[in-house]
Design a protein around this motif. Structure first.
Motif, mmCIF file in Angstrom:
data_model
loop_
_atom_site.group_PDB
_atom_site.id
_atom_site.type_symbol
_atom_site.label_atom_id
_atom_site.label_comp_id
_atom_site.label_asym_id
_atom_site.label_seq_id
_atom_site.Cartn_x
_atom_site.Cartn_y
_atom_site.Cartn_z
ATOM 1 N N ALA A 1 7.519 39.223 -1.144
ATOM 2 C CA ALA A 1 7.707 40.592 -1.184
ATOM 3 C C ALA A 1 9.365 41.091 -0.350
ATOM 4 O O ALA A 1 9.243 40.537 0.833
ATOM 5 C CB ALA A 1 6.658 41.108 -0.817
ATOM 6 N N SER A 2 10.130 41.446 -0.929
ATOM 7 C CA SER A 2 11.149 42.253 -0.224
ATOM 8 C C SER A 2 11.745 42.936 -1.248
ATOM 9 O O SER A 2 11.162 43.610 -2.071
ATOM 10 C CB SER A 2 12.075 40.964 -0.230
ATOM 11 N N ILE A 3 13.038 43.491 -0.619
ATOM 12 C CA ILE A 3 13.828 44.670 -1.326
ATOM 13 C C ILE A 3 15.054 43.932 -2.038
ATOM 14 O O ILE A 3 15.614 43.069 -1.620
ATOM 15 C CB ILE A 3 14.310 45.614 -0.381
ATOM 16 N N GLY A 4 15.119 44.205 -3.215
ATOM 17 C CA GLY A 4 16.193 43.608 -4.064
ATOM 18 C C GLY A 4 15.658 42.427 -4.975
ATOM 19 O O GLY A 4 14.580 42.129 -5.246
ATOM 20 N N TRP A 5 16.824 41.825 -5.503
ATOM 21 C CA TRP A 5 16.534 40.713 -6.532
ATOM 22 C C TRP A 5 15.878 39.587 -5.674
ATOM 23 O O TRP A 5 16.312 39.156 -4.748
ATOM 24 C CB TRP A 5 17.890 40.335 -7.200
ATOM 25 N N GLN A 6 14.952 39.083 -6.555
ATOM 26 C CA GLN A 6 14.160 37.940 -5.692
ATOM 27 C C GLN A 6 14.440 36.710 -6.516
ATOM 28 O O GLN A 6 14.848 36.635 -7.659
ATOM 29 C CB GLN A 6 12.551 38.142 -5.873
ATOM 30 N N ASP A 7 13.960 35.450 -5.624
ATOM 31 C CA ASP A 7 14.066 34.182 -6.514
ATOM 32 C C ASP A 7 13.314 33.973 -7.852
ATOM 33 O O ASP A 7 13.495 33.251 -8.589
ATOM 34 C CB ASP A 7 13.876 33.133 -5.413
ATOM 35 N N MET A 8 12.096 34.712 -7.741
ATOM 36 C CA MET A 8 11.295 34.405 -8.794
ATOM 37 C C MET A 8 11.754 35.028 -10.205
ATOM 38 O O MET A 8 11.726 34.560 -11.347
ATOM 39 C CB MET A 8 9.793 35.138 -8.741
#
Length: 420
Positions: free
Chosen positions: A248-255
């Motif tokens: 969970a984070s802000i912005g585009w994720q690795d998944m």
């Protein structure tokens, strides 16, 4: 017309790549050499450079279909543990299987094995206190990931949805299965959910262990101890595997990058099986663009036995757009479809805990194996073919004529789609 009126049984010819009734032995090791074609090597390098995680060679993967295969393999691995057992799960509910796992974990702890159990504070809240007491009394180290009572509203929405079991640092399991009676059996009726897990041996085990360590570090002061040997991983098979973690984070994720690369790299066929289908507009558009450039895009979803109907409505909002682009959508009929699998061009596959929805891609801790292995992918494709024969197609013309009440229901979940 209700949503079910828009489905029709899949024809016997729905399985184009396998004859009716033909499935590969699900529990046989997959040690064939990984493909080395230019296209596969290009896909590997795309994944490695765009995600920043190196793929590993020399892995053995054993696909496990449904609880009848999954739970005995996991319990046997726990019983064999001599040094350490690390287990994390989103769901730990009730039933005999919950007691079986608690009993085996407690027994290993009493025998001097270091046993750690990480439970999500929301998903595992139904676990019986008696089981927690039994494990704690035996020396199992239990930690809770973000118990809601301790959290800010922001953190409560970000859950640990990963499922992983690592035994003696040498054998790992991951996939879609939770510890609950719903996953027992062989998907023969509504009380036996359909799911897939995978057993891993080889260098990729370290990636699964790292996923556990990442979440354990948030919940516990001690990250490792004398039971951790940090031994080199043996090369056990021929599968190339990249372990991708979503956080969970802000912005585009690795998944999101992982799935985006698989969609844009597909040349002949892209197959998606997911328990919860509620993508954002970007991924709906990407699915459509993939189909329009000539790739056969097939989506297999839960049917009448889905356990999260709001999520189903969020996905149904996009059916017309997808169907008009040529995407095939099927709904599994016998029971809840809970697997999370993608296969691409018969050579590459994704398997793990990630659903094709906003929650998995934006909000939750997830884990996926990106596998480059024709033999392993063939088993997953054969499973897809078998599941397709037990599914019903969404008919585009019938779907366009669905009832106004259904359309209103789809619109009603719009405010919460990003959380589904």
């Amino acid at each position: 017309m209700t949503p079910d009126d828009a489905v029709r049984p899949a024809p016997a010819s729905a399985s184009a790549s396998a004859p009716a009734g033909a499935t590969a032995p699900a529990a046989a090791p997959r040690a064939a050499a990984a493909p080395a074609t230019a296209a596969v090597q290009r896909l590997r390098r795309r994944l490695e450079r765009l995600i920043g995680v190196a793929a590993t060679e020399g892995n053995e993967l054993i696909p496990l279909r449904n609880g009848n295969e999954i739970f005995p393999a996991m319990l046997d691995a726990i019983r064999s543990a001599e040094h350490s057992v690390d287990m994390m799960t989103f769901v730990y509910w009730r039933g005999q299987i919950a007691r079986d796992f608690a009993g085996e974990l407690a027994e290993r702890a009493r025998a001097g094995v270091r046993v750690r159990l990480l439970l999500d504070g929301f998903g595992a809240k139904e676990i019986e206190q008696e089981l927690l007491d039994t494990m704690d009394g035996a020396g199992v180290r239990i930690a809770w990931f973000r118990k809601p009572v301790w959290l800010s509203p922001f953190k409560q929405n970000h859950r640990c949805h990963r499922k992983a079991l690592i035994v003696d640092e040498q054998t790992a399991f991951t996939g879609g299965v939770g510890i609950a009676q719903e996953w027992c059996g062989d998907a023969r009726e509504p009380g036996e959910w359909r799911d897939t897990h995978v057993q891993v041996r080889g260098p990729a085990v370290d990636g699964v262990a790292a996923a556990f360590a990442q979440n354990w570090a948030e919940c516990h002061d001690e990250l490792y101890d004398e039971h951790d040997r940090f031994a080199e991983q043996p090369r056990c098979g021929g599968s190339v595997v990249q372990v991708v973690r979503g956080s969970a984070s802000i912005g585009w994720q690795d998944m999101q990058t992982l799935i985006r690369v698989m969609l844009t790299s597909a040349e002949q066929r892209f197959r998606l099986t997911t328990a919860y289908f509620a993508p954002d507009a970007f991924f709906v558009d990407l699915l459509c663009r993939t189909a329009r450039r000539g790739v056969r895009v097939e989506i297999l979803l839960p049917g009448p036995h889905i356990d999260q109907r709001a999520c189903r409505l969020a996905g149904q909002h996009h059916y017309t757009t997808l169907l008009e682009a040529g995407v095939s959508i099927r709904q599994y009929q016998p029971t809840m479809m809970h697997a999370k699998i993608i296969t691409v061009d018969s050579v590459a596959s994704l398997i793990g805990s990630t659903n094709f929805n906003r929650r998995s891609m934006d909000h939750d801790e997830e884990i996926m194996l990106a596998v480059l292995d024709e033999s392993f992918t063939a088993v997953l494709d054969a499973d897809f073919d078998e599941d397709a024969r037990r599914s019903a197609d969404i008919d585009p013309a019938r779907w366009r004529r669905r009832a106004v009440v259904q359309r209103v229901k789809e619109a009603s979940v719009a405010p919460i789609r990003r959380f589904l």
